[in-house]
Structure formats: structure tokens, C-alpha cells
Design a protein around this motif. Structure first.
Motif, PDB file in Angstrom:
ATOM      1  N   VAL A 231       8.957   0.559   5.377  1.00  0.00           N
ATOM      2  CA  VAL A 231       8.427   1.754   4.723  1.00  0.00           C
ATOM      3  C   VAL A 231       7.049   2.068   5.284  1.00  0.00           C
ATOM      4  N   ASP A 232       6.745   3.356   5.364  1.00  0.00           N
ATOM      5  CA  ASP A 232       5.420   3.843   5.724  1.00  0.00           C
ATOM      6  C   ASP A 232       4.815   4.502   4.491  1.00  0.00           C
ATOM      7  N   ILE A 233       3.628   4.067   4.091  1.00  0.00           N
ATOM      8  CA  ILE A 233       2.953   4.649   2.946  1.00  0.00           C
ATOM      9  C   ILE A 233       1.736   5.389   3.451  1.00  0.00           C
ATOM     10  N   CYS A 234       1.796   6.707   3.452  1.00  0.00           N
ATOM     11  CA  CYS A 234       0.680   7.525   3.911  1.00  0.00           C
ATOM     12  C   CYS A 234      -0.268   7.771   2.744  1.00  0.00           C
ATOM     13  N   VAL A 235      -1.521   7.365   2.910  1.00  0.00           N
ATOM     14  CA  VAL A 235      -2.526   7.510   1.861  1.00  0.00           C
ATOM     15  C   VAL A 235      -3.714   8.291   2.397  1.00  0.00           C
ATOM     16  N   PRO A 236      -4.573   8.839   1.521  1.00  0.00           N
ATOM     17  CA  PRO A 236      -5.805   9.462   1.997  1.00  0.00           C
ATOM     18  C   PRO A 236      -6.610   8.477   2.844  1.00  0.00           C
ATOM     19  N   HIS A 237      -7.231   8.979   3.888  1.00  0.00           N
ATOM     20  CA  HIS A 237      -7.847   8.086   4.880  1.00  0.00           C
ATOM     21  C   HIS A 237      -8.881   7.143   4.296  1.00  0.00           C
ATOM     22  N   ASP A 238      -9.629   7.605   3.282  1.00  0.00           N
ATOM     23  CA  ASP A 238     -10.666   6.750   2.731  1.00  0.00           C
ATOM     24  C   ASP A 238     -10.153   5.798   1.653  1.00  0.00           C
ATOM     25  N   GLU A 239      -8.881   5.880   1.348  1.00  0.00           N
ATOM     26  CA  GLU A 239      -8.291   4.955   0.383  1.00  0.00           C
ATOM     27  C   GLU A 239      -7.494   3.837   1.057  1.00  0.00           C
ATOM     28  N   ALA A 240      -7.272   3.972   2.365  1.00  0.00           N
ATOM     29  CA  ALA A 240      -6.479   2.968   3.086  1.00  0.00           C
ATOM     30  C   ALA A 240      -7.071   1.558   2.980  1.00  0.00           C
ATOM     31  N   PRO A 241      -8.382   1.360   3.159  1.00  0.00           N
ATOM     32  CA  PRO A 241      -8.907  -0.004   3.072  1.00  0.00           C
ATOM     33  C   PRO A 241      -8.626  -0.676   1.735  1.00  0.00           C
ATOM     34  N   ARG A 242      -8.757   0.069   0.637  1.00  0.00           N
ATOM     35  CA  ARG A 242      -8.474  -0.515  -0.675  1.00  0.00           C
ATOM     36  C   ARG A 242      -7.008  -0.898  -0.810  1.00  0.00           C
ATOM     37  N   ARG A 243      -6.120  -0.054  -0.293  1.00  0.00           N
ATOM     38  CA  ARG A 243      -4.689  -0.347  -0.397  1.00  0.00           C
ATOM     39  C   ARG A 243      -4.354  -1.602   0.417  1.00  0.00           C
ATOM     40  N   ILE A 244      -4.940  -1.706   1.599  1.00  0.00           N
ATOM     41  CA  ILE A 244      -4.691  -2.874   2.450  1.00  0.00           C
ATOM     42  C   ILE A 244      -5.241  -4.137   1.796  1.00  0.00           C
ATOM     43  N   GLU A 245      -6.456  -4.073   1.266  1.00  0.00           N
ATOM     44  CA  GLU A 245      -7.050  -5.236   0.598  1.00  0.00           C
ATOM     45  C   GLU A 245      -6.187  -5.697  -0.564  1.00  0.00           C
ATOM     46  N   ALA A 246      -5.654  -4.749  -1.327  1.00  0.00           N
ATOM     47  CA  ALA A 246      -4.807  -5.104  -2.469  1.00  0.00           C
ATOM     48  C   ALA A 246      -3.529  -5.784  -1.997  1.00  0.00           C
ATOM     49  N   ALA A 247      -2.943  -5.280  -0.904  1.00  0.00           N
ATOM     50  CA  ALA A 247      -1.709  -5.873  -0.383  1.00  0.00           C
ATOM     51  C   ALA A 247      -1.962  -7.287   0.133  1.00  0.00           C
ATOM     52  N   LEU A 248      -3.082  -7.497   0.808  1.00  0.00           N
ATOM     53  CA  LEU A 248      -3.405  -8.828   1.310  1.00  0.00           C
ATOM     54  C   LEU A 248      -3.688  -9.791   0.165  1.00  0.00           C
ATOM     55  N   ALA A 249      -4.368  -9.303  -0.856  1.00  0.00           N
ATOM     56  CA  ALA A 249      -4.661 -10.145  -2.011  1.00  0.00           C
ATOM     57  C   ALA A 249      -3.397 -10.517  -2.778  1.00  0.00           C
ATOM     58  N   ALA A 250      -2.361  -9.712  -2.632  1.00  0.00           N
ATOM     59  CA  ALA A 250      -1.097  -9.957  -3.333  1.00  0.00           C
ATOM     60  C   ALA A 250      -0.157 -10.838  -2.521  1.00  0.00           C
ATOM     61  N   GLY A 251      -0.663 -11.468  -1.475  1.00  0.00           N
ATOM     62  CA  GLY A 251       0.157 -12.387  -0.702  1.00  0.00           C
ATOM     63  C   GLY A 251       0.620 -11.871   0.637  1.00  0.00           C
ATOM     64  N   GLY A 252       0.207 -10.662   1.012  1.00  0.00           N
ATOM     65  CA  GLY A 252       0.602 -10.107   2.300  1.00  0.00           C
ATOM     66  C   GLY A 252      -0.266 -10.607   3.429  1.00  0.00           C
ATOM     67  N   ARG A 253       0.094 -10.217   4.638  1.00  0.00           N
ATOM     68  CA  ARG A 253      -0.718 -10.562   5.804  1.00  0.00           C
ATOM     69  C   ARG A 253      -0.775  -9.371   6.751  1.00  0.00           C
ATOM     70  N   LEU A 254      -1.847  -9.299   7.510  1.00  0.00           N
ATOM     71  CA  LEU A 254      -2.017  -8.236   8.483  1.00  0.00           C
ATOM     72  C   LEU A 254      -1.325  -8.632   9.780  1.00  0.00           C
ATOM     73  N   VAL A 255      -0.325  -7.856  10.171  1.00  0.00           N
ATOM     74  CA  VAL A 255       0.415  -8.134  11.397  1.00  0.00           C
ATOM     75  C   VAL A 255      -0.298  -7.520  12.599  1.00  0.00           C
ATOM     76  N   SER A 256      -0.771  -6.281  12.432  1.00  0.00           N
ATOM     77  CA  SER A 256      -1.426  -5.598  13.545  1.00  0.00           C
ATOM     78  C   SER A 256      -2.310  -4.466  13.034  1.00  0.00           C
ATOM     79  N   ALA A 257      -3.472  -4.327  13.678  1.00  0.00           N
ATOM     80  CA  ALA A 257      -4.363  -3.203  13.410  1.00  0.00           C
ATOM     81  C   ALA A 257      -4.712  -2.483  14.708  1.00  0.00           C
ATOM     82  N   THR A 258      -3.916  -2.693  15.735  1.00  0.00           N
ATOM     83  CA  THR A 258      -4.227  -2.120  17.043  1.00  0.00           C
ATOM     84  C   THR A 258      -4.130  -0.597  17.049  1.00  0.00           C
ATOM     85  N   ARG A 259      -3.364  -0.010  16.124  1.00  0.00           N
ATOM     86  CA  ARG A 259      -3.236   1.449  16.049  1.00  0.00           C
ATOM     87  C   ARG A 259      -4.011   2.041  14.885  1.00  0.00           C
TER      88      ARG A 259
END
Length: 226
Positions: A174-202
């Protein structure tokens, strides 16, 4: 309009630019109030409402989306309509502002897409179009183009070309498109919930995240695409 132009033009009016559309969430207190907001927005847009305005009215929230549907893009007219809607809705009581400005909504606006990896996109696309009851995206219709729900209830489907078979990798994400300034919070929440960052190259176009078992999801924004 380009991403930066559209985002800058509507941000102060309580709207956010997602990929190809403007969107706002209006908090309401009842179904009747939701219907009133929808009617106000439709009236302000006039004859443009039929081809440019999408309304999702719920008991506690109305999501408004102006877009030049025939081009799957945002134009200066869509920005003008967004501003007119904000002014009209504000006069009736509610405000076109997101939760980051204090309305208490559970989250801001977003759009959801499902991406399907495929070696032979033209071969599998008809199956997904038929089984979902979907239609060609406006202005598209080619053998590898995205599919959309004609009644606007489900997420868009797009196809990602594989260069080789990857049997150990999930093929749908799934792709979740969010407002650009809200992306960091969404990513932090996902990582805190047990996720991991696979790639940030794009990034900031998209970040690839995965759950504990490797199932992937992308958090996307309009930035880095123009």
C-alpha cells in the motif's frame, strides 16, 4: 499546477495538496451538519461541482476534494474553488482546517493506493479491473495504466514493473500519501509500532517501510516529483 505551487496556494486556507488533488477535512457534529457542509460546498462550486468536486460526508467528518478529474491534476480553477469553499463553510460554523491546527480529529487527510508488482502488467491488469469492478483512470486506459473505483469508495490500483521474479518478496503493497509536513510523524509512529525503514533513497517522494515480517508499505508525498 506544480506540487509547490498547489501546496503554497491552499495551505493557509486549510487545504492540503496530495498527489494530483486538493483535500480538506471539515469536522462536524452530526449527519445533518455533514449534509449542510456538503450542500454549501456544492452550491459554491456551482456547475463545476459535477466535474471537479468529490464529497465524502460522514457523521463526524466531511472530506472535500477539488480536482480536475479529466486531467487527474490540480489547476488554478481547483485552487479558486477551494478558497471559495473555505470562505462559505466558515460562514456556516465549521472550518476547513486539519487536526494539526487543533480540531482534535484523529488524523489529517490522506489518500490510499495499492501497488501490484508484475512482470506482465498488461496481462494481469484486466483481471484486477474485472474482479474489483474498477475503471480506467481519467485520461488513461492504456494496458499498464492505473485503475480507479468508479464510485470513489476504494483505493486506486497501480502497477509496478518488475525486471525479474522475486518469489521471496511481497508483491502487493500500500502507498499512503500524506501532506508533506506530516510524513515524518507518520514514519516515526510506524517505526515506534515495530516497523523498520527499508529505504529512504527516494525521499521525500516516498519512504519504504516494512512490518516485522517484511510486508512493505510506502509513505508518500508530492515533494521530489516535480
Amino acid at each position: 499546477m506544480t506540487g509547490p505551487e498547489a501546496s503554497e496556494a491552499v495551505h493557509d486556507h486549510g487545504w492540503r495538496f496530495l498527489l494530483g488533488s486538493l483535500r480538506t477535512s471539515v469536522p462536524v457534529g452530526s449527519p445533518a451538519e455533514a449534509i449542510d457542509v456538503a450542500a454549501t460546498a456544492s452550491t459554491v462550486c456551482g456547475s463545476d461541482a459535477d466535474r471537479r468536486l468529490t464529497v465524502d460526508a460522514r457523521p463526524h467528518r466531511v472530506v472535500l476534494t477539488p480536482q480536475s478529474v479529466d486531467r487527474a491534476a490540480v489547476t488554478t480553477r481547483d485552487v479558486e474553488l477551494a478558497r471559495l469553499v473555505s470562505a462559505a463553510v466558515r460562514q456556516t460554523g465549521p472550518s476547513t482546517t486539519g487536526p494539526e491546527t487543533g480540531t482534535g480529529a484523529p488524523r489529517s487527510v490522506q489518500s490510499l493506493e495499492i501497488a501490484i508488482d508484475a512482470l506482465r502488467i498488461a496481462e494481469i491488469r484486466p483481471f484486477w479491473k474485472a474482479v474489483l469492478g474498477y475503471a480506467d483512470e481519467a485520461g488513461a486506459g492504456g494496458p499498464e495504466d492505473p485503475l480507479v473505483d468508479p464510485v470513489g469508495q476504494g483505493p486506486a490500483i497501480w502497477f509496478q514493473q518488475l525486471d525479474r521474479a522475486r518469489p521471496q518478496r511481497n508483491r502487493i503493497h500500500v502507498d499512503i500519501c500524506v501532506p508533506h509536513d506530516e510524513a515524518p510523524r507518520r514514519i516515526e509512529a510506524a517505526l515506534a509500532a515495530g516497523g523498520r525503514l527499508v529505504s529512504a533513497t527516494r525521499a521525500p517522494a516516498f519512504w519504504v517501510l516494512a512490518d516485522a515480517e517484511g510486508n512493505e508499505a510506502c509513505v508518500t508525498t508530492w515533494r521530489g516529483r516535480d
